[in-house]
Design an enzyme around this catalytic site. Structure first.
Site, PDB file in Angstrom:
ATOM      1  N   ASN A 171      -5.009   4.121   7.507  1.00 26.84           N
ATOM      2  CA  ASN A 171      -4.945   3.232   6.350  1.00 26.84           C
ATOM      3  C   ASN A 171      -4.395   3.878   5.087  1.00 26.84           C
ATOM      4  OD1 ASN A 171      -5.490   0.652   5.061  1.00 26.84           O
ATOM      5  ND2 ASN A 171      -7.104   1.735   3.931  1.00 26.84           N
ATOM      6  N   ARG A 180      -6.744   1.609  12.881  1.00 22.97           N
ATOM      7  CA  ARG A 180      -5.432   2.047  12.408  1.00 22.97           C
ATOM      8  C   ARG A 180      -5.610   3.025  11.257  1.00 22.97           C
ATOM      9  NH1 ARG A 180      -4.217  -0.086   7.492  1.00 22.97           N
ATOM     10  NH2 ARG A 180      -5.136  -2.070   6.846  1.00 22.97           N
ATOM     11  N   GLU A 187       0.847  -1.200   0.000  1.00 19.52           N
ATOM     12  CA  GLU A 187       0.000   0.000   0.000  1.00 19.52           C
ATOM     13  C   GLU A 187       0.884   1.253   0.000  1.00 19.52           C
ATOM     14  OE1 GLU A 187      -2.530   1.725  -0.187  1.00 19.52           O
ATOM     15  OE2 GLU A 187      -4.351   0.519   0.038  1.00 19.52           O
ATOM     16  N   ASP A 238     -10.090   0.379  -4.058  1.00 20.72           N
ATOM     17  CA  ASP A 238      -9.046   0.505  -3.049  1.00 20.72           C
ATOM     18  C   ASP A 238      -8.324   1.833  -3.261  1.00 20.72           C
ATOM     19  OD1 ASP A 238      -6.792  -0.059  -1.247  1.00 20.72           O
ATOM     20  OD2 ASP A 238      -7.409  -2.145  -1.352  1.00 20.72           O
TER      21      ASP A 238
END
Length: 287
Positions: free
Chosen positions: A103, A101, A18, A198
């Site tokens: 991201n 968390r 990512e 995404d």
């Protein structure tokens, strides 16, 4: 058909790749392995890849105007310098939600960071979207998000895109000069056959590129939401996209190996050769 190159990372595959970022200052492409708790660094000049262990999950890094990087980790925003590695906590946006968390994130041209959170379970709407200003002030922009993902900003700065992967939806906002958002509207209702939206980025022509988690491809959408083209990739879980290089004409894509042990190229870093369009210069945090 567009040619895809698999970047040589000495056999290392990301469990959850990512956070792609091109750093013109350092001449490198950064990306993270969230589950693997690592920051990766690719020199475009030499092809050398370094993998730097992190103490906790890390979703992204953004350059800092004063030097070093800002990183989004499980416990919030951290100042990071490399060579030697030093990590200094800055701000935890959700100290009451230890199972959340950070991201994904982007910085705008004015030096602000837009960053989203998500639950480790990926299945409850405990996530949120925040804006961190250069003076350190944190603003809550949205709540009730399952998986905050892929912020992107149009070339003129007037349009902001954000994804809730858990709802298979990409939203469009009007963005004011002070960084505030208004007029949220559904931009793309992702078809389940496409996978889930995404990471995202915008190109110099104002089109939005979207990574398909579970869809084995990336796609380009026009500002009116119409689908323009897709590029197939040799892995199913595609996570993020970024333009890189001095001319921002090289395109890189991350993927994830977690949960798909039978995919030989899952978790690899890919380069889309000759994407036919240039990207935008990444924003730098001014704080």
């Amino acid at each position: 058909m567009t040619e895809i190159r698999i970047v040589d990372t000495a056999g290392v595959r990301d469990q959850l790749g990512e956070g792609l970022l091109w750093s013109a200052r350092d001449g490198v492409l950064y990306w993270t392995d969230i589950i693997g708790k690592a920051l990766n660094r690719l020199s475009l000049a030499s092809g050398t890849v370094d993998r730097i262990a992190m103490p906790e999950m890390i979703g992204w890094v953004i350059e800092r105007d004063s030097g070093g990087l800002i990183a989004g980790m499980q416990t919030g925003f951290h100042a990071v310098t490399l060579d030697p590695l030093a990590i200094v906590p800055m701000l935890d946006p959700e100290p009451d939600l230890p199972e959340n968390r950070l991201n994904d994130a982007k910085a705008d041209a004015e030096g602000r960071i837009y960053a989203g959170t998500m639950p480790l379970s990926c299945d409850v709407p405990s996530g949120a979207l925040y804006r961190l200003d250069p003076d350190g002030t944190l603003h809550t922009l949205e709540r009730d998000i399952i998986i905050a993902n892929g912020p992107a900003i149009s070339p003129d700065g007037a349009t902001f895109y954000h994804t809730d992967t858990g709802r298979n939806a990409i939203y469009r906002y009007d963005r004011a000069a002070d960084g505030s958002l208004s007029g949220r509207a559904l931009f793309i209702d992702f078809d389940r056959d496409w996978g889930s939206p995404d990471g995202m980025t915008t190109d110099a022509e104002g089109h939005l590129w979207v990574a398909h988690w579970g869809g084995s491809r990336i796609s380009r959408f026009a500002p009116d939401g119409s689908h323009q083209r897709s590029i197939a990739l040799p892995a199913s879980q595609i996570t993020n996209i970024a333009f890189a290089g001095p001319d921002l004409d090289r395109m890189f894509v991350t993927s994830a190996a977690d949960g798909v042990p039978g995919e030989a190229d899952a978790g690899r870093l890919f380069e889309v050769l000759d994407p036919g369009v240039r990207g935008l210069r990444p924003g730098v945090y001014a704080g």
